[in-house]
Design a protein around this motif. Structure first.
Motif, short mmCIF file in Angstrom:
data_model
loop_
_atom_site.label_atom_id
_atom_site.label_comp_id
_atom_site.label_asym_id
_atom_site.label_seq_id
_atom_site.Cartn_x
_atom_site.Cartn_y
_atom_site.Cartn_z
N GLU A 46 11.17 6.67 9.56
CA GLU A 46 10.32 7.00 10.70
C GLU A 46 9.18 7.94 10.30
O GLU A 46 9.37 8.89 9.55
CB GLU A 46 11.15 7.66 11.79
CG GLU A 46 10.37 7.93 13.06
CD GLU A 46 11.24 8.51 14.16
OE1 GLU A 46 10.67 8.90 15.18
OE2 GLU A 46 12.47 8.57 14.00
N ALA A 47 7.99 7.65 10.82
CA ALA A 47 6.81 8.48 10.59
C ALA A 47 6.60 9.42 11.77
O ALA A 47 6.64 8.99 12.92
CB ALA A 47 5.58 7.61 10.40
N ARG B 17 0.83 -1.19 0.00
CA ARG B 17 0.00 0.00 0.00
C ARG B 17 0.87 1.25 0.00
O ARG B 17 2.02 1.21 0.37
CB ARG B 17 -0.89 0.03 1.24
CG ARG B 17 -1.88 -1.09 1.28
CD ARG B 17 -2.78 -0.92 2.47
NE ARG B 17 -3.53 -2.16 2.64
CZ ARG B 17 -4.10 -2.51 3.75
NH1 ARG B 17 -4.01 -1.76 4.82
NH2 ARG B 17 -4.76 -3.63 3.81
N GLY B 18 0.27 2.33 -0.35
CA GLY B 18 0.97 3.60 -0.26
C GLY B 18 2.14 3.70 -1.20
O GLY B 18 3.14 4.34 -0.87
N SER C 206 3.80 -4.76 8.23
CA SER C 206 5.06 -4.69 8.99
C SER C 206 5.35 -3.30 9.54
O SER C 206 6.32 -3.12 10.28
CB SER C 206 6.23 -5.12 8.10
OG SER C 206 6.03 -6.40 7.59
N ASP C 207 4.56 -2.31 9.12
CA ASP C 207 4.78 -0.92 9.53
C ASP C 207 6.20 -0.45 9.24
O ASP C 207 6.90 0.05 10.11
CB ASP C 207 4.41 -0.72 11.01
CG ASP C 207 2.92 -0.88 11.24
OD1 ASP C 207 2.13 -0.37 10.42
OD2 ASP C 207 2.55 -1.55 12.22
N GLY D 170 7.51 3.27 13.42
CA GLY D 170 7.30 3.69 14.80
C GLY D 170 5.84 3.96 15.11
O GLY D 170 5.50 4.46 16.19
N VAL D 171 4.95 3.64 14.17
CA VAL D 171 3.52 3.88 14.30
C VAL D 171 2.80 2.71 13.65
O VAL D 171 3.25 2.18 12.64
CB VAL D 171 3.12 5.19 13.57
CG1 VAL D 171 1.62 5.41 13.63
CG2 VAL D 171 3.85 6.38 14.15
N ASP D 172 1.66 2.32 14.22
CA ASP D 172 0.84 1.26 13.64
C ASP D 172 -0.06 1.87 12.58
O ASP D 172 -1.00 2.60 12.89
CB ASP D 172 0.02 0.58 14.73
CG ASP D 172 -0.82 -0.57 14.20
OD1 ASP D 172 -0.53 -1.07 13.09
OD2 ASP D 172 -1.78 -0.96 14.89
#
Length: 152
Positions: free
Chosen positions: A77-78, A1-2, A20-21, A41-43
């Protein structure tokens, strides 16, 4: 996705794995993917992402939390920018290089997003479901050379 363009490498794309984020670099030659950094670092659940040349990073929407994120392309990292004032059950998102604006869609509605505070402005109802957007990043001669005609 994305999946979105890689602003630095013409032969690669970026993608975000919600399972897997992680941020992925995806090779166009063989679809091989490489994880960037140690994870978002975020779901993330339902999501979309887009390359934005003005920040040299990705904008991404997390449909589970209805938040706008910046994803660093070197660390993966988000970082949350702001909560959005619209519920994004499905996510389409695109940075438009022509007007330097961020657009997103969910269900059948198209929005412009303020990238500083997450407020949205509804542009309209498309009367069709929407979970993906795309902008013209390069010239398309057969379109760009068309002359505008009038019925007058």
């Amino acid at each position: 996705r994305g999946i979105t363009a890689n602003g630095y490498k013409n032969d690669e794309l970026y993608g975000i794995s919600s399972a897997s984020d992680v941020l992925l670099e995806i090779a166009l030659a063989d679809a091989a993917s490489t994880e960037v950094g140690d994870g978002l670092g975020v779901d993330f659940g339902t999501l979309g992402s887009t390359w934005a040349s003005t920040i040299n990073a990705l904008y991404s929407i997390n449909g589970n939390t209805d938040e706008l994120y910046r994803v660093d392309i070197t660390t993966g990292e988000a970082t949350s920018i702001a909560p959005l004032d619209v519920n994004f059950e499905s996510v389409g998102i695109e940075w438009h290089p022509g007007d330097q604006e961020l657009y997103a869609c969910t269900d059948s509605h198209l929005y412009r997003i303020n990238t500083e505070d997450g407020t949205t402005t509804e542009i309209g109802n498309m009367n069709h479901g929407c979970s993906n957007l795309g902008a013209q990043w390069t010239a398309v001669p057969c379109i760009d050379d068309l002359e505008e005609t009038s019925s007058e």
